[in-house]
Design an enzyme around this catalytic site. Sequence first.
Site, mmCIF file in Angstrom:
data_model
loop_
_atom_site.group_PDB
_atom_site.id
_atom_site.type_symbol
_atom_site.label_atom_id
_atom_site.label_comp_id
_atom_site.label_asym_id
_atom_site.label_seq_id
_atom_site.Cartn_x
_atom_site.Cartn_y
_atom_site.Cartn_z
ATOM 1 N N GLU A 118 9.254 1.132 11.421
ATOM 2 C CA GLU A 118 10.414 2.126 10.673
ATOM 3 C C GLU A 118 9.945 3.095 10.928
ATOM 4 O O GLU A 118 8.861 4.185 9.669
ATOM 5 C CB GLU A 118 10.962 1.845 8.887
ATOM 6 C CG GLU A 118 12.025 0.131 9.319
ATOM 7 C CD GLU A 118 13.024 0.324 9.500
ATOM 8 O OE1 GLU A 118 13.109 1.565 10.506
ATOM 9 O OE2 GLU A 118 13.319 -0.254 9.491
ATOM 10 N N CYS A 157 13.624 10.902 7.276
ATOM 11 C CA CYS A 157 14.023 10.274 8.725
ATOM 12 C C CYS A 157 14.523 10.431 9.110
ATOM 13 O O CYS A 157 15.112 10.629 10.215
ATOM 14 C CB CYS A 157 12.824 8.595 8.976
ATOM 15 S SG CYS A 157 13.551 7.817 7.424
ATOM 16 N N LYS A 185 0.578 -1.152 0.028
ATOM 17 C CA LYS A 185 0.268 -0.007 -0.141
ATOM 18 C C LYS A 185 1.289 1.254 0.294
ATOM 19 O O LYS A 185 1.197 1.304 1.175
ATOM 20 C CB LYS A 185 -1.159 -0.011 1.551
ATOM 21 C CG LYS A 185 -2.323 0.678 0.976
ATOM 22 C CD LYS A 185 -2.208 2.477 0.844
ATOM 23 C CE LYS A 185 -1.408 3.115 2.195
ATOM 24 N NZ LYS A 185 -1.539 4.456 1.826
ATOM 25 N N GLU A 207 9.502 16.517 14.021
ATOM 26 C CA GLU A 207 10.641 16.281 13.005
ATOM 27 C C GLU A 207 10.017 17.201 12.354
ATOM 28 O O GLU A 207 8.867 17.379 11.502
ATOM 29 C CB GLU A 207 9.426 14.808 12.108
ATOM 30 C CG GLU A 207 11.093 14.501 11.928
ATOM 31 C CD GLU A 207 9.407 12.690 11.522
ATOM 32 O OE1 GLU A 207 8.551 12.378 11.405
ATOM 33 O OE2 GLU A 207 10.413 12.003 11.044
#
Length: 489
Positions: A260, A294, A184, A391
Amino acid sequence: MVNIDEKSVLDSVAKTLFIGGKWRSASNGAVFKVEDPSTRLTIAEVADATAKDASDALDACVSVQNSWANTPPRVRGEILRRAFELIVARSDELALLMTLEMGKPVAESKGEVAYAAEFFRWFSEEAVRINGDYYTAPDGNARVMTLRQPVGPSLLITPWNFPLAMGTRKIGPALAAGCTVIVKPAEQTPLCMAALMSILEEAGLPPGVVNMITSSDPGAVTAPLIGDSRLRKLSFTGSTEVGKLLMSQASGGLLRLSMELGGNAPLLVFADSDLDKAVNGAVFAKMRNMGEACTSANRIFVESSIVEEFSQRLATAMSDLKVGRGTQDGVQVGPLIDQPAIDKVTSLIDDATSKGARVVTGGSKLDMSGYFYSPTVLVGVESTWRIAQEEIFGPIAPIYSFSSEDEAIAMANNTNYGLVAYLFTENLNRALRVTEKLETGMIGLNQGLVSNAAAPFGGVKQSGFGREGGFEGINEYLYIKYIAINHKS
Ligand code: NAP
């Protein structure tokens, strides 16, 4: 705006679901739009799967799971190897496609295509090394035999920031291990994954082993799958927030999980570092993928005696970067992915500057048609502010100052995340000392890049668990079966 090369690349990709080896529309005929973030124009309309389509994809996985698991490892490996070669042969087209749907400059897209292909090559080689063990227990009588077997049908959910590599990093080990999969991809970048499905088909993968569902409402198609007892594994790459939600859904069926998740990477520059290396490494670690990685350096900690010089040099390097549409020659920085990304970056800058941070370069949205933001360096930032804890996912380099090794380590570890850290020092003992104390799954030592298909990629703390790539990556898709033997009795 879309030129002839762009049009032919876009036309060449299927816009439908890939289920049981067939390309087909959503069962209700629905589609959603895909936008080029550098122009905000619609470049494709893609099938919008329903829960029924997702269930069909799982039916397909289940129907061929045994035959795929029993396909000789060499054959599985050779299919992956052919897919690797096809990706390499089509890297120009794939790179352009990636730039169109995601925005990164074509040169960077080519880098990602090569990185993505490498996972298929690496796991084509690992497919034939799924070994077990046989040994004598301490009592001298019992024998312990172990096998590693495929976990079974797996759901792989990927983000938009690395549209191809986040897919191959999961599909490669899953297929090598003998698992069937449903992929997906992210709503914003389904086209690269569709192109990958065609490549796997052409490489000779039997129908049903890989299936793809695209959706504008991910929870509606994945939650029923996660709740279906035939699914055995969920591998997710994306935000920590969604990762936690999926973990709670997966607890019902006690699925095997790989997570992750997000990062908040510290980059430490000591006064004994090679400053050229540190500045180049910081630009790379910060600006790869426009800061939308990331692994992006989110917090730059510099020893106080060199903080002024480092900040100036970083600001010069950042302001020299050419920003523009990723298809144009010489462009080094593309657009952010969408308006919420621009809003997030803007609000982090506003918050920091209202508290006293100073913008050395950049600091504003660019007056261009897409979602462009200027490469930015901020100084005078403090570790308790939002920009230090969240982030950033954009081209902002906040610089913090430290005065001792212990303080640098404490500041670096002051986050819930633990994916990667970067460390610049020419002092070997310091390098070894500090790397042992940093709470992350990966360290870039005197370099701003850690990604490598041959290495175990993954985090600790709220950056997740599990490893992708390296010798470890295939274990995410295998379970160990122990057979107890006592041939003396
Ligand atoms: P995201 O919003 O968590 O989405 C990731 C994937 O999950 C997408 O396919 C998304 O589909 C899907 N998703 C979202 N909500 C869902 C739900 N309720 N149920 C099922 N699926 C759902 O993350 P993103 O914005 O795409 O990616 C950026 C994040 O990924 C950052 O936090 C980054 O650090 C992280 N990341 C981590 C790694 C790593 O290896 N650790 C690598 C790359 C990125 P839609 O697109 O349709 O929303």
